[in-house]
Design a protein around this motif. Sequence first.
Motif, PDB file in Angstrom:
ATOM      1  N   GLY A 106       0.102   8.276  -5.214  1.00 61.44           N
ATOM      2  CA  GLY A 106      -0.933   9.295  -5.043  1.00 61.44           C
ATOM      3  C   GLY A 106      -0.318  10.640  -4.700  1.00 61.44           C
ATOM      4  N   VAL A 107       0.649  10.631  -3.777  1.00 62.98           N
ATOM      5  CA  VAL A 107       1.298  11.881  -3.368  1.00 62.98           C
ATOM      6  C   VAL A 107       2.064  12.490  -4.546  1.00 62.98           C
ATOM      7  CG1 VAL A 107       3.069  12.861  -1.877  1.00 62.98           C
ATOM      8  CG2 VAL A 107       1.464  11.215  -0.952  1.00 62.98           C
ATOM      9  N   LEU A 157       1.482   2.699  -3.362  1.00 63.55           N
ATOM     10  CA  LEU A 157       0.339   3.373  -3.975  1.00 63.55           C
ATOM     11  C   LEU A 157       0.090   4.718  -3.308  1.00 63.55           C
ATOM     12  CD1 LEU A 157      -1.915   0.258  -4.414  1.00 63.55           C
ATOM     13  CD2 LEU A 157      -0.715   1.512  -6.178  1.00 63.55           C
ATOM     14  N   ILE A 158       0.323   4.792  -1.979  1.00 64.82           N
ATOM     15  CA  ILE A 158       0.216   6.073  -1.280  1.00 64.82           C
ATOM     16  C   ILE A 158       1.206   7.050  -1.889  1.00 64.82           C
ATOM     17  CG2 ILE A 158       0.549   7.250   0.920  1.00 64.82           C
ATOM     18  CD1 ILE A 158      -0.245   4.619   2.292  1.00 64.82           C
ATOM     19  N   TYR A 195       0.831  -1.208   0.000  1.00 64.00           N
ATOM     20  CA  TYR A 195       0.000   0.000   0.000  1.00 64.00           C
ATOM     21  C   TYR A 195       0.862   1.253   0.000  1.00 64.00           C
ATOM     22  CZ  TYR A 195      -3.579  -3.332   1.008  1.00 64.00           C
ATOM     23  OH  TYR A 195      -4.420  -4.397   0.932  1.00 64.00           O
ATOM     24  N   GLU A 196       2.041   1.146   0.640  1.00 67.96           N
ATOM     25  CA  GLU A 196       2.894   2.332   0.732  1.00 67.96           C
ATOM     26  C   GLU A 196       3.212   2.882  -0.649  1.00 67.96           C
ATOM     27  OE1 GLU A 196       3.291  -0.540   2.219  1.00 67.96           O
ATOM     28  OE2 GLU A 196       4.390  -0.402   4.110  1.00 67.96           O
TER      29      GLU A 196
END
Lengths: 329, 303
Positions: free
Chosen positions: A300-301, A296-297, A293-294
């Motif tokens: 996004g950022v 994908l975070i 998930y990191e």
Amino acid sequence: MRLEWMNLKNTLKRDMIRSKTALAVCSGILAVLLPLVLGINYYLMTVLIIMLVFIIYSSAWNFLALSGQGSLGHAAFFGLGGYASAILARSLELPPLATILLGGIFAACIGVLIGLTCVRLREWFLAMVTFGFAVITHTITAELSWLTGGWDGIPAKKLVPVTIPNYIVYEYYILLFIAGAVILTLYLITRSRVGLALEAIRENELEAKVMGINVTRYKLTAFAVSAFLTGIAGALEIHHFGYITPEVYGIDISFWPIIYCISGGLFTLEGPILGTVIITILSEGLKSFGWTYERLILIGVILILVVIFLPKGFVSIPNKLKSRLKSHA
Amino acid sequence: MDVSFLIAILVWGLYAGCIYILLAIGLNLIFGVMKVVNFAHGELLMLGAYTTFWLYILSGFNPYLVLPLAMLLMAMLGLFIERLGFRPIMGTGKLNEIFLSLGLIYLFQNLAAFLWSTSSRSIRSPYSERIVPLGSIKLPMDYLIIIIITTLFLVALQLFLKKTTVGRAMRATSQNREAAALMGINVERMDMLSFALGSVLATAAGSLWVISGQMADPYMGSIPAIKAFAVIIIGGLGSIPGAILAGLTLGIAENMVPSLMKFLAGIIGFNMSFTAWKDTIAFFILIIILVIRPTGIFGEKGE
């Protein structure tokens, strides 16, 4: 004095074009040599193949955006191309390389149909309709289980039979060739009258109309071309994996090309390529660290930061640095 | 099909409609004031639902009581999103707004998945066993509470917009930004306020949804949000009564159409289920409306 200035400007421009061509040729050669350098590693080859698929897909999405139409549901065309190709290859016993083209044509036909609604819509109405269209095709595909296998999906022929030794290398070169052809085609289209017309429509639709550009026809053309190439990309991906399920219509499949295009540089030819390569390397690299998930975070950022601080994407970084150096000198 | 079954579907629709209305009105407020579309509105719903869930788990209070606190927390998040995300790109083109929302969607969905895993969570309402008999039909108490709370919110919002100075300033900003700024209204503050209010309404929608028995997971927001967009396009951009009407219609249509189709198919002699089509109904309505009127039912009033 003025003449000298013009000369200087022209030389600079020529230099830039020359260096761009040189860069394109270099990256082409690199892409051809890559399997030799890396050796035949199935994981790496798969990553590269998917990267090429998404280069085609993002370039196709970018071509539609060039006419000012930002689609949020391109997964519909991706999946339609894939399903059409898989079903045709199975029922007509055709080789995948032929059905891929048919899949693209099928996606283009549907693209024109949905485009007929979309050409008249404002940006975010269009975004909504395309998004909704992807949801609808998802449901239709899952429900037509006699044809599509429902939720379980159907097997698809491999692009290159697995029995051939090192088949994955052949697949890579086939994809590299198709991706090269697609990019060259898009380059020629964007440099032609069609490309100029699309840009004019994006900048100001009313003025373009006043200038005698047939807005509807050009927008529909953009839709057809974009859907066609997206369909081909979808068919290539599923013939690589060897199966297709309705997950191919997922929301993230619609969003990835957008992320690649924006981070690389919207409305440019090299933007989608650069964006796909950088984000894929980043994403795969972080994945190998066990970040699920990191990463994908982080993506996004990156997307948010690029939209706010670097609206022209990664491709504008060299120019930005240059102008900053100049202003300091 | 008997009458009580129809009424039951109607109530179901009314309840689903309430959720859509809360989301759609928040979107409408933001769009009215800022002319910005927040595609990440569903992620506010999701985060709001999680906030209520954690407040409920940690405090053990009645979930309806922790809702106001969750709304307050989420209002602050709304302020931050407007200030740090949307304000820098105001006026740089509509596509950019869509792209920024995409970034926010990725950020929030995966942050939620990272922090709280993707397993679904639910809140057990203290009234989940209670049923209110309403004539021949049995109405779950939670549905009734949700319908009442939504009505209260709508009335309060209407009073705020019509009767208070700030509310009037907000409406003025949405009618004409430049003129409002010239009249001394701090339009940027109105932007932040509209985002905070939108966030509050989305939190209410998400929390009420989860309290009434739906599951919360990091991806719960996308479909309701996209339906809320359909609702505001159907009901007219920036129009609150339109959003209420369209939200109720969609909620009822979604629950009515599959049963109706099954009934019709039954007459012809097919035994088919159409429940899988439930989520697509909003988009069919949307596409049909936009084919007939490309600017939506109420035209370009908000543009």
